[in-house]
Design a protein around this motif. Structure first.
Motif, PDB file in Angstrom:
ATOM      1  N   CYS A   1     -74.286 -50.941 -68.024  1.00  0.00           N
ATOM      2  CA  CYS A   1     -73.781 -49.556 -68.144  1.00  0.00           C
ATOM      3  C   CYS A   1     -72.606 -49.622 -69.121  1.00  0.00           C
ATOM      4  CB  CYS A   1     -73.293 -49.044 -66.791  1.00  0.00           C
ATOM      5  SG  CYS A   1     -74.449 -49.331 -65.440  1.00  0.00           S
ATOM      6  N   ALA A   2     -72.888 -49.692 -70.414  1.00  0.00           N
ATOM      7  CA  ALA A   2     -71.884 -50.231 -71.330  1.00  0.00           C
ATOM      8  C   ALA A   2     -71.031 -49.225 -72.093  1.00  0.00           C
ATOM      9  CB  ALA A   2     -72.556 -51.164 -72.321  1.00  0.00           C
ATOM     10  N   ALA A   3     -71.485 -47.972 -72.265  1.00  0.00           N
ATOM     11  CA  ALA A   3     -70.720 -47.060 -73.123  1.00  0.00           C
ATOM     12  C   ALA A   3     -69.459 -46.560 -72.415  1.00  0.00           C
ATOM     13  CB  ALA A   3     -71.580 -45.861 -73.516  1.00  0.00           C
ATOM     14  N   PRO A   4     -68.379 -46.353 -73.169  1.00  0.00           N
ATOM     15  CA  PRO A   4     -68.257 -46.417 -74.630  1.00  0.00           C
ATOM     16  C   PRO A   4     -68.067 -47.834 -75.180  1.00  0.00           C
ATOM     17  CG  PRO A   4     -66.188 -45.670 -73.664  1.00  0.00           C
ATOM     18  CD  PRO A   4     -67.161 -45.789 -72.532  1.00  0.00           C
ATOM     19  N   GLY A   5     -67.932 -48.838 -74.329  1.00  0.00           N
ATOM     20  CA  GLY A   5     -67.928 -50.197 -74.859  1.00  0.00           C
ATOM     21  C   GLY A   5     -66.671 -51.004 -74.588  1.00  0.00           C
ATOM     22  N   GLY A   6     -65.720 -50.427 -73.828  1.00  0.00           N
ATOM     23  CA  GLY A   6     -64.474 -51.158 -73.566  1.00  0.00           C
ATOM     24  C   GLY A   6     -64.737 -52.552 -73.013  1.00  0.00           C
ATOM     25  N   LYS A   7     -65.571 -52.621 -71.982  1.00  0.00           N
ATOM     26  CA  LYS A   7     -65.804 -53.922 -71.355  1.00  0.00           C
ATOM     27  C   LYS A   7     -66.731 -54.784 -72.203  1.00  0.00           C
ATOM     28  CE  LYS A   7     -64.359 -52.976 -66.668  1.00  0.00           C
ATOM     29  NZ  LYS A   7     -64.420 -51.543 -66.364  1.00  0.00           N
TER      30      LYS A   7
ATOM     31  N   GLU B   1     -76.896 -48.659 -72.715  1.00  0.00           N
ATOM     32  CA  GLU B   1     -76.369 -47.376 -72.243  1.00  0.00           C
ATOM     33  C   GLU B   1     -77.538 -46.403 -72.123  1.00  0.00           C
ATOM     34  OE1 GLU B   1     -73.653 -45.864 -71.015  1.00  0.00           O
ATOM     35  OE2 GLU B   1     -74.734 -43.961 -71.114  1.00  0.00           O
ATOM     36  N   ILE B   2     -77.571 -45.720 -71.001  1.00  0.00           N
ATOM     37  CA  ILE B   2     -78.711 -44.834 -70.713  1.00  0.00           C
ATOM     38  C   ILE B   2     -78.684 -43.549 -71.559  1.00  0.00           C
ATOM     39  CG2 ILE B   2     -77.574 -43.702 -68.756  1.00  0.00           C
ATOM     40  CD1 ILE B   2     -80.240 -43.801 -67.246  1.00  0.00           C
ATOM     41  N   LEU B   3     -77.496 -43.014 -71.820  1.00  0.00           N
ATOM     42  CA  LEU B   3     -77.407 -41.706 -72.482  1.00  0.00           C
ATOM     43  C   LEU B   3     -77.340 -41.853 -74.008  1.00  0.00           C
ATOM     44  CD1 LEU B   3     -74.831 -39.889 -70.155  1.00  0.00           C
ATOM     45  CD2 LEU B   3     -77.323 -39.788 -70.072  1.00  0.00           C
TER      46      LEU B   3
ATOM     47  N   ARG C   1     -73.893 -41.256 -75.772  1.00  0.00           N
ATOM     48  CA  ARG C   1     -72.919 -42.303 -75.438  1.00  0.00           C
ATOM     49  C   ARG C   1     -73.329 -43.638 -76.065  1.00  0.00           C
ATOM     50  NH1 ARG C   1     -69.042 -41.383 -71.499  1.00  0.00           N
ATOM     51  NH2 ARG C   1     -69.100 -43.521 -70.725  1.00  0.00           N
TER      52      ARG C   1
ATOM     53  N   PRO D   1     -82.096 -48.571 -66.630  1.00  0.00           N
ATOM     54  CA  PRO D   1     -82.110 -49.974 -66.205  1.00  0.00           C
ATOM     55  C   PRO D   1     -83.507 -50.486 -65.841  1.00  0.00           C
ATOM     56  CG  PRO D   1     -80.230 -48.862 -65.267  1.00  0.00           C
ATOM     57  CD  PRO D   1     -81.030 -47.813 -65.975  1.00  0.00           C
TER      58      PRO D   1
ATOM     59  N   ASP E   1     -70.831 -51.954 -64.590  1.00  0.00           N
ATOM     60  CA  ASP E   1     -69.619 -51.121 -64.511  1.00  0.00           C
ATOM     61  C   ASP E   1     -70.173 -49.728 -64.195  1.00  0.00           C
ATOM     62  OD1 ASP E   1     -67.024 -50.252 -64.710  1.00  0.00           O
ATOM     63  OD2 ASP E   1     -66.956 -50.286 -66.901  1.00  0.00           O
TER      64      ASP E   1
ATOM     65  N   ARG F   1     -77.252 -43.903 -56.567  1.00  0.00           N
ATOM     66  CA  ARG F   1     -77.510 -44.298 -57.961  1.00  0.00           C
ATOM     67  C   ARG F   1     -77.073 -45.747 -58.204  1.00  0.00           C
ATOM     68  NH1 ARG F   1     -75.304 -40.615 -62.803  1.00  0.00           N
ATOM     69  NH2 ARG F   1     -73.552 -40.651 -61.405  1.00  0.00           N
TER      70      ARG F   1
ATOM     71  N   ILE G   1     -79.325 -48.959 -59.553  1.00  0.00           N
ATOM     72  CA  ILE G   1     -78.967 -49.768 -60.741  1.00  0.00           C
ATOM     73  C   ILE G   1     -78.842 -51.240 -60.332  1.00  0.00           C
ATOM     74  CG2 ILE G   1     -77.160 -50.198 -62.467  1.00  0.00           C
ATOM     75  CD1 ILE G   1     -76.498 -47.162 -62.307  1.00  0.00           C
TER      76      ILE G   1
HETATM   77  C1  LIG Z   1     -68.064 -46.395 -66.001  1.00  0.00           C
HETATM   78  S1  LIG Z   1     -69.067 -46.015 -67.329  1.00  0.00           S
HETATM   79  C2  LIG Z   1     -69.113 -47.503 -68.211  1.00  0.00           C
HETATM   80  C3  LIG Z   1     -67.860 -47.812 -68.972  1.00  0.00           C
HETATM   81  C4  LIG Z   1     -68.010 -48.994 -69.892  1.00  0.00           C
HETATM   82  N1  LIG Z   1     -68.451 -50.164 -69.165  1.00  0.00           N
HETATM   83  C5  LIG Z   1     -66.757 -49.320 -70.649  1.00  0.00           C
HETATM   84  O1  LIG Z   1     -66.037 -50.241 -70.295  1.00  0.00           O
HETATM   85  O2  LIG Z   1     -66.496 -48.640 -71.644  1.00  0.00           O
HETATM   86  C6  LIG Z   1     -70.652 -45.932 -66.658  1.00  0.00           C
HETATM   87  C7  LIG Z   1     -71.780 -45.700 -67.653  1.00  0.00           C
HETATM   88  O3  LIG Z   1     -73.009 -45.695 -66.926  1.00  0.00           O
HETATM   89  C8  LIG Z   1     -73.874 -44.745 -67.518  1.00  0.00           C
HETATM   90  N2  LIG Z   1     -74.910 -44.310 -66.531  1.00  0.00           N
HETATM   91  C9  LIG Z   1     -75.041 -43.131 -65.922  1.00  0.00           C
HETATM   92  N3  LIG Z   1     -76.120 -43.111 -65.128  1.00  0.00           N
HETATM   93  C10 LIG Z   1     -76.704 -44.306 -65.239  1.00  0.00           C
HETATM   94  C11 LIG Z   1     -77.862 -44.900 -64.675  1.00  0.00           C
HETATM   95  N4  LIG Z   1     -78.621 -44.244 -63.829  1.00  0.00           N
HETATM   96  N5  LIG Z   1     -78.157 -46.143 -65.040  1.00  0.00           N
HETATM   97  C12 LIG Z   1     -77.370 -46.826 -65.905  1.00  0.00           C
HETATM   98  N6  LIG Z   1     -76.253 -46.322 -66.443  1.00  0.00           N
HETATM   99  C13 LIG Z   1     -75.932 -45.077 -66.138  1.00  0.00           C
HETATM  100  C14 LIG Z   1     -72.965 -43.618 -67.933  1.00  0.00           C
HETATM  101  O4  LIG Z   1     -73.559 -42.853 -68.944  1.00  0.00           O
HETATM  102  C15 LIG Z   1     -71.713 -44.383 -68.387  1.00  0.00           C
HETATM  103  O5  LIG Z   1     -71.733 -44.577 -69.765  1.00  0.00           O
END
Ligand SMILES: C[S@@+](CC[C@H](N)C(=O)[O-])C[C@H]1O[C@@H](n2cnc3c(N)ncnc32)[C@H](O)[C@@H]1O
Length: 461
Positions: free
Chosen positions: A116-122, A140-142, A145, A169, A186, A216, A220
């Motif tokens: 769950c990588a966007a916006p990419g900080g981690k 990233e799913i969206l 993003r 996923p 994340d 959810r 995942i």
């Molecule tokens: C907490 S954010 C991730 C932040 C990211 N790791 C960072 O450090 O920038 C969670 C991410 O999970 C994505 N997400 C939402 N629903 C999801 C799903 N069902 N499966 C996987 N990812 C999902 C969101 O779009 C979002 O970008």
């Protein structure tokens, strides 16, 4: 007017953390902390916003550098931010680096997945922590993003040794089943720990949202567990405060999968105010200097899914020697392998090409397959250096002319405006720099510079 912190949440916090709840709730009414982490691959003569510097983040390992700022500047008006010279990241979210040593790798991880990588900080942090040879898949799913994820990763490291996908996923599982030595989830969460910087988190919160997030997260995590290799490590993180999405989720994993906890309690000593339960680390706003963050680590003790077969899909097409030799600007030969995908040339490792070929076979949406070094904008002109190359050490081997711009000119360039220069530049592709850091490319006609800064990345203020 700001939405008040929901009273049901206040009551829940008071019940869960009686000693800390009032400080957490008070903190949710104050401005968030501001911090950034420097890109270790960039050399800067001075810290960005040195005049606002307000303490070094002590829980980062020595090879990484991050600091707090006393106030939030307009990052968008700093060309170095656009260049990926630093990443604006909450200090609590940097805890991933603090626990890294604790994961006790016996062997170098071959494949890591940020699910769950966007916006990419981690992902930027993971790329800095992982050995260079580890392939990192960031997903990233969206779609929207995912574009931001690509931009951030390209600017951070050229997206080298990365495959960025835009998938659900469960679509990744047939591809990566039993293969990943490390998976970071994340998770999308109820965001209780972000409420002082995220108005939507206040507006959207309800007990039902927490329950929906739990459902959810489980779905995942089910996929993550299937993608872990034997002895693979799962890192589970949220930015929320409740027990259901944090410790109880880890208990659910322990109840349902063959895995054991990795003890992170020593790490809490390095983060003033952090609290370790027998499951994971809790960072709470108002108690730690940062926003809310939860982090737990588990190791798989048995096989959940055997890898279907070693990835054996037919490989990708190697770039021909003749084409490679035509990249005259790439002056020094390197020993890396180059592959042509569509109208672009990528530098990829043999392992990455195997995984990629398999991913294409599964018809997965690949947002970027790795470090793009050249692309064909016009057939007649042949291959030209790519934007990603500028953000990678390989750039040093490219004999490209550069033009350094002062602040206002650099901002005009980032806005996509045409530039004129008093000093005539060599005709052809020129690298635009600010404080010595590459921002992007331009095409010089001698007196005029046509702006090649990618349209989607342009500054709009
Ligand atoms: C907490 S954010 C991730 C932040 C990211 N790791 C960072 O450090 O920038 C969670 C991410 O999970 C994505 N997400 C939402 N629903 C999801 C799903 N069902 N499966 C996987 N990812 C999902 C969101 O779009 C979002 O970008």
């Amino acid at each position: 007017m700001q939405t008040p912190v929901p009273s049901e949440l206040k009551a829940k916090l008071a019940q869960a953390y009686p000693e800390h709840a009032s400080r957490i709730v008070e903190a949710l009414e104050t401005p968030p902390s501001v911090s950034l982490r420097l890109n270790p691959a960039r050399t800067l003569s001075a810290h960005p916003f040195a005049e606002l510097e307000d303490g070094t983040i002590p829980w980062l390992p020595t090879e990484l550098e991050g600091y707090w700022l006393s106030e939030r500047p307009t990052f968008a008006l700093d060309p170095l931010w656009h260049a990926g010279a630093y990443y604006v990241q909450d200090a609590s979210a940097m805890t991933l680096a603090t626990i890294w040593e604790q994961l006790g790798w016996h062997e170098t991880p071959k494949l890591a997945l940020d699910l769950c990588a966007a916006p990419g900080g981690k992902s930027t942090l993971l790329r800095d922590l992982l050995p260079a040879e580890t392939l990192l898949v960031s997903n990233e799913i969206l779609p929207k993003r995912c574009k931001i994820l690509v931009e951030n990763m390209v600017k951070w490291c050229g997206a080298d040794q990365m495959i960025i996908t835009q998938e659900e996923p469960q679509r990744l599982t047939p591809w990566l089943q039993g293969f990943c030595d490390l998976i970071l989830v994340d998770a999308p969460c109820s965001g209780e720990g972000l409420m002082r910087r995220d108005e939507e988190a206040r507006r959207m919160w309800s007990p039902q949202l927490v329950a929906d997030c739990v459902t959810r997260q489980r779905s995942i995590l089910q996929e993550a567990m299937r993608m872990l290799a034997p002895e693979g490590v799962l890192l589970y993180a949220t930015c929320t405060l409740n027990q259901e999405e944090n410790d109880q989720m880890v208990q659910w994993l322990l109840d349902n999968y063959p895995c054991e906890l990795i003890d992170l309690s020593h790490c809490a000593e390095r983060i003033a105010g952090a609290c370790a339960t027998s499951y994971g680390l809790h960072l709470w706003p108002g108690i730690v200097r940062g926003e809310g963050q939860y982090l737990a680590a588990l190791r798989l003790t048995d096989i959940v899914e055997t890898p279907s077969e070693t990835h054996k899909a037919k490989g990708l097409t190697r770039t021909s020697r003749q084409t490679f030799d035509s990249l005259s600007w790439l002056s020094k030969a390197t020993s890396a392998d180059y592959y042509t995908i569509g109208e672009r040339i990528y530098q990829l490792t043999p392992e990455a090409t195997q995984h990629l070929a398999e991913a294409y076979k599964h018809r997965l949406a690949i947002a970027t397959p790795g470090l793009e070094i050249a692309s064909m904008r016009h057939q007649a002109k042949g291959y030209e250096p790519s934007f990603a190359l500028l953000h990678h050490p390989l750039y040093a081997t490219a004999g490209l002319p550069a033009l350094e711009l002062p602040l206002q000119e650099a901002l005009r360039y980032l806005r996509g405006e045409a530039l004129t220069t008093e000093t005539p530049t060599e005709r052809g592709v020129t690298v635009i720099t600010y404080r010595g850091i590459p921002l992007g490319l331009a095409h010089s006609t001698g007196a005029r510079l046509n702006n090649l800064y990618p349209k989607p990345y342009r500054l709009r203020i």
